[in-house]
Design a protein around this motif. Structure first.
Motif, PDB file in Angstrom:
ATOM      1  N   ILE A  19       0.886  -1.182   0.017  1.00 55.20           N
ATOM      2  CA  ILE A  19      -0.025   0.211   0.112  1.00 55.20           C
ATOM      3  C   ILE A  19       0.892   1.349   0.100  1.00 55.20           C
ATOM      4  CG2 ILE A  19      -1.476   1.418   1.295  1.00 55.20           C
ATOM      5  CD1 ILE A  19      -2.882  -1.401   2.304  1.00 55.20           C
ATOM      6  N   SER A  20       1.910   1.311   0.757  1.00 52.71           N
ATOM      7  CA  SER A  20       2.893   2.506   0.888  1.00 52.71           C
ATOM      8  C   SER A  20       3.358   2.420  -0.625  1.00 52.71           C
ATOM      9  CB  SER A  20       4.045   2.130   1.743  1.00 52.71           C
ATOM     10  OG  SER A  20       3.298   2.293   3.049  1.00 52.71           O
ATOM     11  N   ALA A  21       3.754   1.530  -1.277  1.00 46.45           N
ATOM     12  CA  ALA A  21       4.477   1.529  -2.591  1.00 46.45           C
ATOM     13  C   ALA A  21       3.454   2.048  -3.530  1.00 46.45           C
ATOM     14  CB  ALA A  21       4.897   0.356  -3.126  1.00 46.45           C
ATOM     15  N   ALA A  22       2.141   1.754  -3.659  1.00 50.47           N
ATOM     16  CA  ALA A  22       1.072   2.363  -4.364  1.00 50.47           C
ATOM     17  C   ALA A  22       0.739   3.975  -4.213  1.00 50.47           C
ATOM     18  CB  ALA A  22      -0.195   1.702  -3.989  1.00 50.47           C
ATOM     19  N   LYS A  82      -4.293 -14.565   1.759  1.00 51.61           N
ATOM     20  CA  LYS A  82      -4.993 -14.085   0.565  1.00 51.61           C
ATOM     21  C   LYS A  82      -5.180 -12.541   0.349  1.00 51.61           C
ATOM     22  CE  LYS A  82      -9.472 -14.770  -1.736  1.00 51.61           C
ATOM     23  NZ  LYS A  82      -9.338 -13.261  -2.440  1.00 51.61           N
ATOM     24  N   VAL A  83      -5.495 -11.925   1.517  1.00 44.81           N
ATOM     25  CA  VAL A  83      -5.529 -10.469   1.379  1.00 44.81           C
ATOM     26  C   VAL A  83      -4.131  -9.951   1.062  1.00 44.81           C
ATOM     27  CG1 VAL A  83      -5.855  -8.162   2.818  1.00 44.81           C
ATOM     28  CG2 VAL A  83      -7.525 -10.309   3.127  1.00 44.81           C
ATOM     29  N   ALA A  84      -3.029 -10.280   1.667  1.00 44.51           N
ATOM     30  CA  ALA A  84      -1.834  -9.943   1.243  1.00 44.51           C
ATOM     31  C   ALA A  84      -1.498 -10.080  -0.280  1.00 44.51           C
ATOM     32  CB  ALA A  84      -0.762 -10.430   2.267  1.00 44.51           C
ATOM     33  N   ARG A  85      -1.652 -11.098  -0.942  1.00 42.02           N
ATOM     34  CA  ARG A  85      -1.545 -11.417  -2.118  1.00 42.02           C
ATOM     35  C   ARG A  85      -2.565 -10.390  -3.107  1.00 42.02           C
ATOM     36  NH1 ARG A  85      -1.655 -16.574  -0.366  1.00 42.02           N
ATOM     37  NH2 ARG A  85      -3.906 -16.998  -1.197  1.00 42.02           N
ATOM     38  N   ASP A  86      -3.912 -10.176  -2.736  1.00 38.24           N
ATOM     39  CA  ASP A  86      -4.563  -9.243  -3.517  1.00 38.24           C
ATOM     40  C   ASP A  86      -4.015  -7.814  -3.494  1.00 38.24           C
ATOM     41  OD1 ASP A  86      -6.260 -11.522  -4.021  1.00 38.24           O
ATOM     42  OD2 ASP A  86      -7.786 -10.790  -2.691  1.00 38.24           O
ATOM     43  N   VAL A  87      -3.760  -7.291  -2.141  1.00 37.65           N
ATOM     44  CA  VAL A  87      -3.153  -6.067  -1.988  1.00 37.65           C
ATOM     45  C   VAL A  87      -1.801  -5.785  -2.765  1.00 37.65           C
ATOM     46  CG1 VAL A  87      -2.163  -4.335  -0.616  1.00 37.65           C
ATOM     47  CG2 VAL A  87      -4.433  -5.506   0.075  1.00 37.65           C
ATOM     48  N   THR A  88      -0.866  -6.906  -2.721  1.00 39.98           N
ATOM     49  CA  THR A  88       0.371  -6.566  -3.353  1.00 39.98           C
ATOM     50  C   THR A  88       0.073  -6.795  -4.932  1.00 39.98           C
ATOM     51  OG1 THR A  88       0.844  -9.215  -3.130  1.00 39.98           O
ATOM     52  CG2 THR A  88       1.700  -7.533  -1.420  1.00 39.98           C
ATOM     53  N   GLY A  89      -0.866  -7.554  -5.492  1.00 38.24           N
ATOM     54  CA  GLY A  89      -0.953  -7.614  -7.004  1.00 38.24           C
ATOM     55  C   GLY A  89      -1.470  -6.244  -7.279  1.00 38.24           C
ATOM     56  N   SER A  90      -2.627  -5.864  -6.580  1.00 39.08           N
ATOM     57  CA  SER A  90      -3.194  -4.576  -6.942  1.00 39.08           C
ATOM     58  C   SER A  90      -2.280  -3.372  -6.857  1.00 39.08           C
ATOM     59  CB  SER A  90      -4.344  -4.221  -6.220  1.00 39.08           C
ATOM     60  OG  SER A  90      -5.149  -3.054  -6.685  1.00 39.08           O
ATOM     61  N   ALA A  91      -1.305  -3.211  -5.996  1.00 44.05           N
ATOM     62  CA  ALA A  91      -0.550  -2.218  -5.727  1.00 44.05           C
ATOM     63  C   ALA A  91       0.602  -2.336  -6.828  1.00 44.05           C
ATOM     64  CB  ALA A  91       0.227  -2.274  -4.387  1.00 44.05           C
ATOM     65  N   GLY A  92       0.955  -3.760  -7.229  1.00 50.28           N
ATOM     66  CA  GLY A  92       2.071  -3.907  -8.353  1.00 50.28           C
ATOM     67  C   GLY A  92       1.412  -3.288  -9.630  1.00 50.28           C
ATOM     68  N   ARG A  93      -0.082  -3.368  -9.851  1.00 51.37           N
ATOM     69  CA  ARG A  93      -0.275  -2.859 -11.028  1.00 51.37           C
ATOM     70  C   ARG A  93      -0.275  -1.298 -11.180  1.00 51.37           C
ATOM     71  NH1 ARG A  93      -3.119  -7.576 -10.407  1.00 51.37           N
ATOM     72  NH2 ARG A  93      -4.743  -6.687  -9.104  1.00 51.37           N
ATOM     73  N   LEU A  94      -0.473  -0.786  -9.927  1.00 49.97           N
ATOM     74  CA  LEU A  94      -0.218   0.731  -9.893  1.00 49.97           C
ATOM     75  C   LEU A  94       1.216   1.223 -10.170  1.00 49.97           C
ATOM     76  CD1 LEU A  94      -2.455   2.729  -7.658  1.00 49.97           C
ATOM     77  CD2 LEU A  94      -0.333   3.640  -8.583  1.00 49.97           C
ATOM     78  N   VAL A  95       2.132   0.351  -9.460  1.00 47.86           N
ATOM     79  CA  VAL A  95       3.262   0.486  -9.556  1.00 47.86           C
ATOM     80  C   VAL A  95       3.888   0.271 -10.982  1.00 47.86           C
ATOM     81  CG1 VAL A  95       5.843   0.030  -8.911  1.00 47.86           C
ATOM     82  CG2 VAL A  95       4.007   0.420  -7.138  1.00 47.86           C
ATOM     83  N   ALA A  96       3.371  -0.677 -11.793  1.00 49.96           N
ATOM     84  CA  ALA A  96       3.683  -1.075 -13.193  1.00 49.96           C
ATOM     85  C   ALA A  96       3.263   0.244 -14.101  1.00 49.96           C
ATOM     86  CB  ALA A  96       3.142  -2.118 -13.529  1.00 49.96           C
ATOM     87  N   ALA A  97       2.398   0.932 -13.744  1.00 51.00           N
ATOM     88  CA  ALA A  97       1.856   2.116 -14.423  1.00 51.00           C
ATOM     89  C   ALA A  97       3.029   3.147 -14.728  1.00 51.00           C
ATOM     90  CB  ALA A  97       0.720   2.648 -14.050  1.00 51.00           C
ATOM     91  N   LEU A  98       3.800   3.309 -13.721  1.00 51.17           N
ATOM     92  CA  LEU A  98       5.053   4.296 -13.833  1.00 51.17           C
ATOM     93  C   LEU A  98       5.410   4.542 -15.177  1.00 51.17           C
ATOM     94  CD1 LEU A  98       6.580   3.775 -10.340  1.00 51.17           C
ATOM     95  CD2 LEU A  98       5.169   5.678 -10.855  1.00 51.17           C
ATOM     96  N   PRO A  99       5.985   3.730 -15.811  1.00 53.10           N
ATOM     97  CA  PRO A  99       6.700   3.749 -17.162  1.00 53.10           C
ATOM     98  C   PRO A  99       5.778   4.661 -18.205  1.00 53.10           C
ATOM     99  CG  PRO A  99       7.083   1.583 -16.449  1.00 53.10           C
ATOM    100  CD  PRO A  99       6.186   2.228 -15.216  1.00 53.10           C
ATOM    101  N   ARG A 100       4.504   4.386 -18.154  1.00 58.10           N
ATOM    102  CA  ARG A 100       3.543   5.142 -18.821  1.00 58.10           C
ATOM    103  C   ARG A 100       3.570   6.502 -18.875  1.00 58.10           C
ATOM    104  NH1 ARG A 100      -1.687   2.089 -17.414  1.00 58.10           N
ATOM    105  NH2 ARG A 100      -2.444   3.972 -16.771  1.00 58.10           N
ATOM    106  N   PHE A 101       4.165   7.113 -17.571  1.00 57.06           N
ATOM    107  CA  PHE A 101       4.205   8.314 -17.160  1.00 57.06           C
ATOM    108  C   PHE A 101       5.786   8.946 -17.317  1.00 57.06           C
ATOM    109  CE2 PHE A 101       0.505   6.754 -15.553  1.00 57.06           C
ATOM    110  CZ  PHE A 101      -0.259   7.867 -16.001  1.00 57.06           C
ATOM    111  N   GLY A 102       6.726   8.150 -17.899  1.00 59.04           N
ATOM    112  CA  GLY A 102       8.062   8.485 -18.028  1.00 59.04           C
ATOM    113  C   GLY A 102       8.796   8.207 -16.741  1.00 59.04           C
ATOM    114  N   LEU A 103       8.310   7.615 -15.949  1.00 61.87           N
ATOM    115  CA  LEU A 103       8.836   7.263 -14.697  1.00 61.87           C
ATOM    116  C   LEU A 103       9.346   5.866 -14.453  1.00 61.87           C
ATOM    117  CD1 LEU A 103       6.254   9.102 -12.515  1.00 61.87           C
ATOM    118  CD2 LEU A 103       8.388   9.894 -13.023  1.00 61.87           C
TER     119      LEU A 103
END
Length: 103
Positions: A19-22, A82-103
């Motif tokens: 969550i902090s990473a997101a 299970k909650v941790a897997r769901d949260v880390t997966g969801s946060a990972g998708r937000l982090v994975a969006a960084l390159p779309r913004f030149g980051l």
């Protein structure tokens, strides 16, 4: 996170860090796209700001869902693997969006 599917401190730490990473990713995206980030303690403001970024609405929705779980993950009873897997997966998708913004 071990083999246990029950609540554990390890799962809570994983969820909390994700969550902090997101939140950090959202701040970086807003900083790049808008020139500023949310500086308040209310993460709903960060999600609203992220929604102003081009193509940011789905990311803002994801951030809002994640930050709604922040208090539980960081200060509540332990979460499950299970909650941790769901949260880390969801946060990972937000982090994975960084390159779309030149980051």
């Amino acid at each position: 996170m071990g083999c246990s599917e029950g609540p554990s401190s390890e799962a809570s730490v994983a969820a909390s860090n994700a969550i902090s990473a997101a939140i950090a990713a959202a701040d970086a995206i807003c900083g790049r796209a808008l020139g500023h980030r949310s500086s308040g303690g209310d993460h709903r403001e960060a999600a609203a700001l992220l929604a102003q970024v081009a193509d940011g609405a789905p990311l803002a929705h994801r951030l809002a869902r994640l930050t709604a779980q922040k208090t539980q993950a960081q200060y509540g009873a332990d979460v499950t693997a299970k909650v941790a897997r769901d949260v880390t997966g969801s946060a990972g998708r937000l982090v994975a969006a960084l390159p779309r913004f030149g980051l």
